[in-house]
Scaffold this motif. Structure first.
Motif, PDB file in Angstrom:
ATOM      1  N   UNK A  70       0.846  -1.199   0.000  1.00 41.27           N
ATOM      2  CA  UNK A  70       0.000   0.000   0.000  1.00 41.27           C
ATOM      3  C   UNK A  70       0.882   1.250   0.000  1.00 41.27           C
ATOM      4  N   UNK A  71       0.467   2.243  -0.769  1.00 37.27           N
ATOM      5  CA  UNK A  71       1.216   3.489  -0.927  1.00 37.27           C
ATOM      6  C   UNK A  71       0.230   4.656  -0.876  1.00 37.27           C
ATOM      7  N   UNK A  72       0.659   5.754  -0.265  1.00 42.36           N
ATOM      8  CA  UNK A  72      -0.138   6.984  -0.281  1.00 42.36           C
ATOM      9  C   UNK A  72       0.734   8.120  -0.780  1.00 42.36           C
ATOM     10  N   UNK A  73       0.180   8.911  -1.678  1.00 41.69           N
ATOM     11  CA  UNK A  73       0.831  10.120  -2.189  1.00 41.69           C
ATOM     12  C   UNK A  73       0.212  11.315  -1.479  1.00 41.69           C
ATOM     13  N   UNK A  74       1.068  12.211  -0.988  1.00 32.91           N
ATOM     14  CA  UNK A  74       0.638  13.439  -0.327  1.00 32.91           C
ATOM     15  C   UNK A  74       1.235  14.623  -1.049  1.00 32.91           C
ATOM     16  N   UNK A  75       0.547  15.760  -0.992  1.00 32.93           N
ATOM     17  CA  UNK A  75       1.147  17.041  -1.359  1.00 32.93           C
ATOM     18  C   UNK A  75       1.490  17.718  -0.036  1.00 32.93           C
ATOM     19  N   UNK A  76       2.668  18.310   0.060  1.00 27.29           N
ATOM     20  CA  UNK A  76       3.090  18.942   1.310  1.00 27.29           C
ATOM     21  C   UNK A  76       3.238  20.443   1.106  1.00 27.29           C
ATOM     22  N   UNK A  77       3.170  21.173   2.232  1.00 25.14           N
ATOM     23  CA  UNK A  77       3.339  22.618   2.151  1.00 25.14           C
ATOM     24  C   UNK A  77       4.594  23.034   2.906  1.00 25.14           C
ATOM     25  N   UNK A  78       4.879  24.330   2.913  1.00 23.02           N
ATOM     26  CA  UNK A  78       6.100  24.852   3.528  1.00 23.02           C
ATOM     27  C   UNK A  78       6.180  24.550   5.017  1.00 23.02           C
ATOM     28  N   UNK A  79       5.043  24.386   5.677  1.00 18.62           N
ATOM     29  CA  UNK A  79       5.018  24.088   7.114  1.00 18.62           C
ATOM     30  C   UNK A  79       5.148  22.593   7.393  1.00 18.62           C
TER      31      UNK A  79
ATOM     32  N   UNK B 224       4.393   7.654   0.823  1.00 21.71           N
ATOM     33  CA  UNK B 224       4.464   6.864   2.051  1.00 21.71           C
ATOM     34  C   UNK B 224       4.182   5.404   1.693  1.00 21.71           C
ATOM     35  N   UNK B 225       5.159   4.556   1.978  1.00 21.79           N
ATOM     36  CA  UNK B 225       5.098   3.142   1.615  1.00 21.79           C
ATOM     37  C   UNK B 225       4.913   2.299   2.875  1.00 21.79           C
ATOM     38  N   UNK B 226       3.934   1.413   2.899  1.00 21.07           N
ATOM     39  CA  UNK B 226       3.625   0.554   4.049  1.00 21.07           C
ATOM     40  C   UNK B 226       4.529  -0.689   4.016  1.00 21.07           C
ATOM     41  N   UNK B 227       5.777  -0.490   4.375  1.00 23.70           N
ATOM     42  CA  UNK B 227       6.794  -1.532   4.244  1.00 23.70           C
ATOM     43  C   UNK B 227       6.555  -2.704   5.203  1.00 23.70           C
ATOM     44  N   UNK B 228       6.353  -2.439   6.496  1.00 25.72           N
ATOM     45  CA  UNK B 228       6.186  -3.531   7.467  1.00 25.72           C
ATOM     46  C   UNK B 228       4.950  -4.362   7.153  1.00 25.72           C
ATOM     47  N   UNK B 229       3.839  -3.705   6.847  1.00 30.65           N
ATOM     48  CA  UNK B 229       2.612  -4.443   6.520  1.00 30.65           C
ATOM     49  C   UNK B 229       2.825  -5.342   5.312  1.00 30.65           C
ATOM     50  N   UNK B 230       3.535  -4.848   4.324  1.00 33.66           N
ATOM     51  CA  UNK B 230       3.829  -5.643   3.136  1.00 33.66           C
ATOM     52  C   UNK B 230       4.638  -6.889   3.499  1.00 33.66           C
ATOM     53  N   UNK B 231       5.722  -6.715   4.263  1.00 37.37           N
ATOM     54  CA  UNK B 231       6.554  -7.875   4.586  1.00 37.37           C
ATOM     55  C   UNK B 231       5.830  -8.853   5.502  1.00 37.37           C
ATOM     56  N   UNK B 232       5.018  -8.363   6.412  1.00 38.53           N
ATOM     57  CA  UNK B 232       4.205  -9.274   7.242  1.00 38.53           C
ATOM     58  C   UNK B 232       3.258 -10.076   6.359  1.00 38.53           C
TER      59      UNK B 232
ATOM     60  N   UNK C 192       7.907   3.874   5.138  1.00 39.00           N
ATOM     61  CA  UNK C 192       8.997   4.661   4.561  1.00 39.00           C
ATOM     62  C   UNK C 192       8.366   5.866   3.880  1.00 39.00           C
ATOM     63  N   UNK C 193       8.791   7.056   4.304  1.00 44.05           N
ATOM     64  CA  UNK C 193       8.315   8.303   3.712  1.00 44.05           C
ATOM     65  C   UNK C 193       9.437   8.894   2.867  1.00 44.05           C
ATOM     66  N   UNK C 194       9.115   9.235   1.649  1.00 44.46           N
ATOM     67  CA  UNK C 194      10.076   9.910   0.774  1.00 44.46           C
ATOM     68  C   UNK C 194       9.495  11.280   0.444  1.00 44.46           C
TER      69      UNK C 194
END
Length: 118
Positions: free
Chosen positions: A20-29, A65-73, A88-90
């Motif tokens: 599972x992956x989520x894409x976010x838009x982020x702001x300056x704060x 944001x990548x759901x790494x632990x859930x995937x490996x479980x 993992x957040x990039x």
């Protein structure tokens, strides 16, 4: 082509199908607004293709944001609690929307790597 991602499971040597992956838009704060969530297909990619095409992509900052632990479980890997890597957040920036931004992730339960791909 806009924005795309691809995840490889380096523990098993396969694409990370089912992550599972989520894409976010982020702001300056640093506030993150969810744009879309999806589950990677058999090839470790978004089943709907690019996350944004060049016409829809806007300059700014984003987070995948990548759901790494859930995937490996899900793959049957025994992980400690809490896991070493959970999500993992990039965080990355888009400066020139005429270019293609590809954000690959190479992941195991214990490490990850990313780069700007082509």
């Amino acid at each position: 082509m806009g924005l795309s991602t691809h995840v490889l499971d380096t523990m098993h040597g396969t694409p990370a199908a089912g992550m599972a992956v989520t894409l976010y838009q982020t702001d300056a704060a640093g506030q993150a607004t969810p744009v879309r969530s999806f589950v990677l297909n058999h090839d470790g990619r978004n089943p709907d293709g690019p996350l944004y095409d060049n016409a829809s992509l806007r300059p700014g900052t984003y987070r995948l944001s990548f759901e790494v632990a859930a995937y490996f479980r899900q793959r049957g890997v025994q992980l400690p609690e809490p896991p070493f890597l959970d999500r993992v957040h990039i965080d990355f920036g888009i400066a020139d929307v005429s270019q293609h931004y590809h954000v690959p992730l190479l992941a195991s339960p214990w490490s990850y790597s990313t780069y700007r791909g082509s």
